[in-house]
Design a protein around this motif. Structure first.
Motif, PDB file in Angstrom:
ATOM      1  N   ASP A  90     -12.964 -13.641 -45.103  1.00  0.00           N
ATOM      2  CA  ASP A  90     -13.757 -14.562 -44.128  1.00  0.00           C
ATOM      3  C   ASP A  90     -15.241 -14.486 -43.539  1.00  0.00           C
ATOM      4  O   ASP A  90     -15.752 -14.749 -42.519  1.00  0.00           O
ATOM      5  CB  ASP A  90     -12.609 -15.088 -43.442  1.00  0.00           C
ATOM      6  N   ALA A  91     -16.496 -13.519 -44.765  1.00  0.00           N
ATOM      7  CA  ALA A  91     -17.564 -12.874 -43.825  1.00  0.00           C
ATOM      8  C   ALA A  91     -18.842 -13.532 -44.764  1.00  0.00           C
ATOM      9  O   ALA A  91     -18.628 -14.233 -45.843  1.00  0.00           O
ATOM     10  CB  ALA A  91     -17.799 -11.290 -44.382  1.00  0.00           C
ATOM     11  N   GLU A  92     -19.472 -13.831 -44.044  1.00  0.00           N
ATOM     12  CA  GLU A  92     -20.709 -14.377 -45.092  1.00  0.00           C
ATOM     13  C   GLU A  92     -21.875 -12.895 -45.034  1.00  0.00           C
ATOM     14  O   GLU A  92     -21.688 -11.990 -43.904  1.00  0.00           O
ATOM     15  CB  GLU A  92     -21.603 -15.528 -44.141  1.00  0.00           C
ATOM     16  N   LEU A  93     -22.142 -12.851 -46.537  1.00  0.00           N
ATOM     17  CA  LEU A  93     -23.171 -11.698 -46.439  1.00  0.00           C
ATOM     18  C   LEU A  93     -24.424 -11.755 -45.548  1.00  0.00           C
ATOM     19  O   LEU A  93     -24.496 -10.628 -45.937  1.00  0.00           O
ATOM     20  CB  LEU A  93     -23.804 -12.051 -47.848  1.00  0.00           C
ATOM     21  N   GLU A  94     -25.359 -13.202 -45.270  1.00  0.00           N
ATOM     22  CA  GLU A  94     -25.583 -12.934 -44.257  1.00  0.00           C
ATOM     23  C   GLU A  94     -25.764 -12.120 -43.009  1.00  0.00           C
ATOM     24  O   GLU A  94     -26.834 -11.016 -42.383  1.00  0.00           O
ATOM     25  CB  GLU A  94     -26.409 -14.228 -43.826  1.00  0.00           C
ATOM     26  N   ASP A  95     -24.494 -12.114 -42.494  1.00  0.00           N
ATOM     27  CA  ASP A  95     -24.478 -11.954 -41.053  1.00  0.00           C
ATOM     28  C   ASP A  95     -23.689 -10.355 -41.252  1.00  0.00           C
ATOM     29  O   ASP A  95     -24.212  -9.361 -40.720  1.00  0.00           O
ATOM     30  CB  ASP A  95     -22.342 -12.176 -40.565  1.00  0.00           C
ATOM     31  N   MET A  96     -23.575  -9.904 -42.892  1.00  0.00           N
ATOM     32  CA  MET A  96     -22.999  -8.413 -43.253  1.00  0.00           C
ATOM     33  C   MET A  96     -24.847  -7.515 -42.686  1.00  0.00           C
ATOM     34  O   MET A  96     -24.530  -6.333 -42.373  1.00  0.00           O
ATOM     35  CB  MET A  96     -22.465  -8.486 -43.761  1.00  0.00           C
ATOM     36  N   MET A  97     -25.297  -8.673 -43.270  1.00  0.00           N
ATOM     37  CA  MET A  97     -26.652  -8.170 -44.034  1.00  0.00           C
ATOM     38  C   MET A  97     -27.454  -6.869 -42.505  1.00  0.00           C
ATOM     39  O   MET A  97     -27.704  -6.603 -41.853  1.00  0.00           O
ATOM     40  CB  MET A  97     -27.503  -8.733 -44.590  1.00  0.00           C
ATOM     41  N   SER A  98     -27.313  -8.654 -41.309  1.00  0.00           N
ATOM     42  CA  SER A  98     -27.858  -8.642 -39.862  1.00  0.00           C
ATOM     43  C   SER A  98     -27.227  -7.604 -39.652  1.00  0.00           C
ATOM     44  O   SER A  98     -27.489  -6.533 -38.322  1.00  0.00           O
ATOM     45  CB  SER A  98     -27.700  -9.198 -39.452  1.00  0.00           C
ATOM     46  N   ILE A  99     -26.149  -7.397 -39.011  1.00  0.00           N
ATOM     47  CA  ILE A  99     -25.082  -6.281 -39.158  1.00  0.00           C
ATOM     48  C   ILE A  99     -25.585  -4.890 -39.162  1.00  0.00           C
ATOM     49  O   ILE A  99     -25.921  -3.466 -38.671  1.00  0.00           O
ATOM     50  CB  ILE A  99     -23.340  -6.415 -38.733  1.00  0.00           C
ATOM     51  N   CYS A 100     -26.164  -4.699 -40.837  1.00  0.00           N
ATOM     52  CA  CYS A 100     -26.086  -2.838 -41.634  1.00  0.00           C
ATOM     53  C   CYS A 100     -27.896  -3.198 -41.122  1.00  0.00           C
ATOM     54  O   CYS A 100     -27.622  -1.669 -41.319  1.00  0.00           O
ATOM     55  CB  CYS A 100     -25.964  -3.523 -42.610  1.00  0.00           C
ATOM     56  N   GLY A 101     -28.201  -4.146 -40.179  1.00  0.00           N
ATOM     57  CA  GLY A 101     -29.987  -3.717 -40.311  1.00  0.00           C
ATOM     58  C   GLY A 101     -29.884  -3.392 -38.488  1.00  0.00           C
ATOM     59  O   GLY A 101     -30.596  -2.292 -38.324  1.00  0.00           O
TER      60      GLY A 101
END
Length: 287
Positions: free
Chosen positions: A232-243
């Motif tokens: 239930d994770a969104e790729l956009e949110d994950m990329m924001s966290i990674c950034g």
């Protein structure tokens, strides 16, 4: 709904403009001060031999606090001290108030020495406070007020959920748990993320998935397409966290480091002074 009650996240309005940014601080400087405050919490916790769960909880409470309060109202080190003191009680590993104050005085004294013009020619030597020192009572008052304000401004909602167990379970489901470096590297990314606001912005499954994404990219490990949808994770949110996490690793000029150390050590008055000299004049003065 129960998940949101147990693990409160910042509102959209708080994310768009935090109280500190409304008072004139740039997002970059606020993020730097947040990260430095979390480093102080971690250093103090290690010196006090606190549990990692208590240090992590303190850093999460510290990050949440700045979504409801401006850095012109409370000092970075004061709130960090109050957060660690509160977290030690929440996690049932309470620390003595005097020990906590002594450790923060040591860390702040060392930081001030690093800012001095003689730091390159003289070694830091710490002189402990006397038992009835005015500095001790000033720090004690700041500690008590900070703990009370954290509880009050967070509405006594101080539960903190950590993603480590969730991340390990996800690694098992993805077949990465037997890789010699995957778990350790993902664990390290979760620790580093505590220096960022992500724990106040995103749910635990998304943070765990972001750590796994960074790990697999770093170690060149393959993952099935859309694997994060299983959690239930969104790729956009994950990329924001990674950034946000990767931002911690970039090279910074020494002048920038000195600036946020000075503002963190100097407290709210130093922040107000800096704002009045560099940003806007109408934030000067006590509220």
């Amino acid at each position: 709904m129960a998940h949101k009650i147990l693990y409160p996240l910042a509102s959209l309005g708080q994310i768009k403009e935090t109280p500190s940014r409304a008072d004139g601080l740039s997002q970059e400087l606020e993020d730097d001060l947040r990260a430095y405050g979390c480093k102080i919490i971690q250093q103090a916790g290690l010196l006090l031999r606190q549990k990692q769960v208590a240090m992590a909880t303190a850093q999460i409470l510290f990050q949440r606090f700045w979504y409801v309060t401006s850095m012109t109202q409370f000092g970075i080190s004061d709130v960090g001290m109050g957060a660690l003191y509160l977290a030690s009680k929440l996690e049932e590993c309470p620390v003595r108030m005097r020990d906590l104050i002594n450790v923060f005085d040591l860390l702040l004294s060392r930081a001030r020495h690093g800012l001095s013009s003689t730091s390159s020619t003289s070694e830091f030597e710490y002189t402990p406070m006397t038992y009835f020192s005015s500095t001790f009572y000033d720090l004690k008052e700041a500690l008590v007020i900070s703990e009370m304000q954290i509880l009050k401004r967070l509405g006594f909602n101080v539960q903190a959920q950590l993603p480590y167990g969730t991340m390990v379970n996800y690694l098992r489901l993805l077949g990465l748990d037997e890789h010699p470096d995957a778990a350790q590297k993902a664990w390290g990314y979760l620790n580093d993320a505590l220096q960022t606001p992500v724990y106040a912005l995103y749910p635990i499954p998304t943070i765990a998935c972001a750590a796994i994404l960074l790990t697999t990219r770093t170690l060149s490990l393959p993952l099935p397409a859309g694997w994060y949808l299983l959690f239930d994770a969104e790729l956009e949110d994950m990329m924001s966290i990674c950034g946000m996490i990767m931002r911690l690793y970039r090279d910074r000029p020494e002048s920038e480091r000195a600036r946020w150390v000075r503002l963190a050590v100097g407290g709210k008055r130093e922040v107000r002074k800096w704002l009045s000299e560099n940003v806007r004049s109408d934030v000067q003065g006590d509220r």
